[in-house]
Design a protein around this motif. Sequence first.
Motif, PDB file in Angstrom:
ATOM      1  N   PRO A  53       0.820  -1.217   0.000  1.00 22.36           N
ATOM      2  CA  PRO A  53       0.000   0.000   0.000  1.00 22.36           C
ATOM      3  C   PRO A  53       0.852   1.265   0.000  1.00 22.36           C
ATOM      4  O   PRO A  53       1.943   1.300   0.559  1.00 22.36           O
ATOM      5  N   LEU A  54       0.338   2.289  -0.650  1.00 20.62           N
ATOM      6  CA  LEU A  54       0.953   3.619  -0.647  1.00 20.62           C
ATOM      7  C   LEU A  54       0.124   4.505   0.276  1.00 20.62           C
ATOM      8  O   LEU A  54      -1.067   4.302   0.437  1.00 20.62           O
ATOM      9  N   ARG A  55       0.737   5.495   0.858  1.00 24.51           N
ATOM     10  CA  ARG A  55       0.038   6.474   1.707  1.00 24.51           C
ATOM     11  C   ARG A  55      -0.998   5.808   2.608  1.00 24.51           C
ATOM     12  O   ARG A  55      -0.641   5.035   3.477  1.00 24.51           O
ATOM     13  N   ASN A  56      -2.267   6.111   2.396  1.00 24.47           N
ATOM     14  CA  ASN A  56      -3.316   5.607   3.277  1.00 24.47           C
ATOM     15  C   ASN A  56      -4.136   4.469   2.663  1.00 24.47           C
ATOM     16  O   ASN A  56      -5.267   4.240   3.068  1.00 24.47           O
ATOM     17  N   ILE A  71      -6.143  -1.138 -12.196  1.00 28.02           N
ATOM     18  CA  ILE A  71      -5.626  -0.948 -10.846  1.00 28.02           C
ATOM     19  C   ILE A  71      -6.818  -0.607  -9.961  1.00 28.02           C
ATOM     20  O   ILE A  71      -7.629   0.260 -10.318  1.00 28.02           O
ATOM     21  N   CYS A  72      -6.944  -1.287  -8.838  1.00 23.05           N
ATOM     22  CA  CYS A  72      -8.013  -0.998  -7.883  1.00 23.05           C
ATOM     23  C   CYS A  72      -7.401  -0.827  -6.495  1.00 23.05           C
ATOM     24  O   CYS A  72      -6.358  -1.409  -6.200  1.00 23.05           O
ATOM     25  N   PHE A  73      -8.061  -0.055  -5.660  1.00 25.97           N
ATOM     26  CA  PHE A  73      -7.523   0.225  -4.337  1.00 25.97           C
ATOM     27  C   PHE A  73      -8.648   0.436  -3.336  1.00 25.97           C
ATOM     28  O   PHE A  73      -9.780   0.751  -3.700  1.00 25.97           O
ATOM     29  N   VAL A  74      -8.299   0.273  -2.072  1.00 23.95           N
ATOM     30  CA  VAL A  74      -9.160   0.654  -0.950  1.00 23.95           C
ATOM     31  C   VAL A  74      -8.304   1.566  -0.091  1.00 23.95           C
ATOM     32  O   VAL A  74      -7.193   1.210   0.298  1.00 23.95           O
ATOM     33  N   ARG A  75      -8.829   2.747   0.191  1.00 23.89           N
ATOM     34  CA  ARG A  75      -8.098   3.776   0.933  1.00 23.89           C
ATOM     35  C   ARG A  75      -8.965   4.223   2.107  1.00 23.89           C
ATOM     36  O   ARG A  75     -10.189   4.278   1.997  1.00 23.89           O
ATOM     37  N   VAL A  76      -8.339   4.560   3.222  1.00 16.88           N
ATOM     38  CA  VAL A  76      -9.076   5.073   4.376  1.00 16.88           C
ATOM     39  C   VAL A  76      -8.447   6.379   4.839  1.00 16.88           C
ATOM     40  O   VAL A  76      -7.231   6.523   4.847  1.00 16.88           O
ATOM     41  N   SER A  77      -9.304   7.342   5.171  1.00 18.35           N
ATOM     42  CA  SER A  77      -8.860   8.626   5.711  1.00 18.35           C
ATOM     43  C   SER A  77      -9.583   8.852   7.025  1.00 18.35           C
ATOM     44  O   SER A  77     -10.798   8.701   7.098  1.00 18.35           O
ATOM     45  N   GLU A  78      -8.828   9.203   8.051  1.00 15.48           N
ATOM     46  CA  GLU A  78      -9.409   9.487   9.374  1.00 15.48           C
ATOM     47  C   GLU A  78      -9.697  10.986   9.447  1.00 15.48           C
ATOM     48  O   GLU A  78      -8.842  11.809   9.126  1.00 15.48           O
TER      49      GLU A  78
END
Length: 185
Positions: A53-56, A71-78
């Motif tokens: 994973p990159l960043r978040n 390309i697919c991703f799952v990202r989380v931001s608090e």
Amino acid sequence: MKKLPIILLLFLLIRSTGADQVSYPNMPNLKRFSNEEYQVSIQFPSHWKTEAPLRNEIWLSQGKIDNSIGICFVRVSEVAGLRLSSPDEFFSQTDEESFVKLTSMSMPDLKVHLFDMAYLGGRKSRRIIYSGTDSGVKTGNVIYQALDGDRIFTVGCLSEFSAFNIVYNDFEAIISRFKFEAEKP
């Protein structure tokens, strides 16, 4: 009476060029990834490579679909205090113009094709389909954003723009496999 055969012929022609050509793998060809910390899971095609994973990002996966790279991703931001607003309140504060302003900093030729509400993992979410040049490559992108307490989950897929219409249904099928898992007792 001649209208019926013409309608039938049109139906067969549309049917043979439509969903039957979607190359998304059947269920046995999927690999499930789950994250206990965030209580989420997703299934990616089993022949895809999962990257660090990159960043978040929680997951970043890529592979071939119809001779194109996806390309697919799952990202989380608090976001502190986010749980105090409803999805409707939160999404009403982020309109298409704000998205364009923020995203066009890294993608100056950004074009939004769809900016609406949908569902991600059974929760109301924002869906955005857009294109633009990222790191010298013109891409087509679809992302969904949903809230979970003080977190924003973004699930998205992208490909070269020239292939995006061909792989879009595959991307929607992958995104539809994102789930918010129930809390364990």
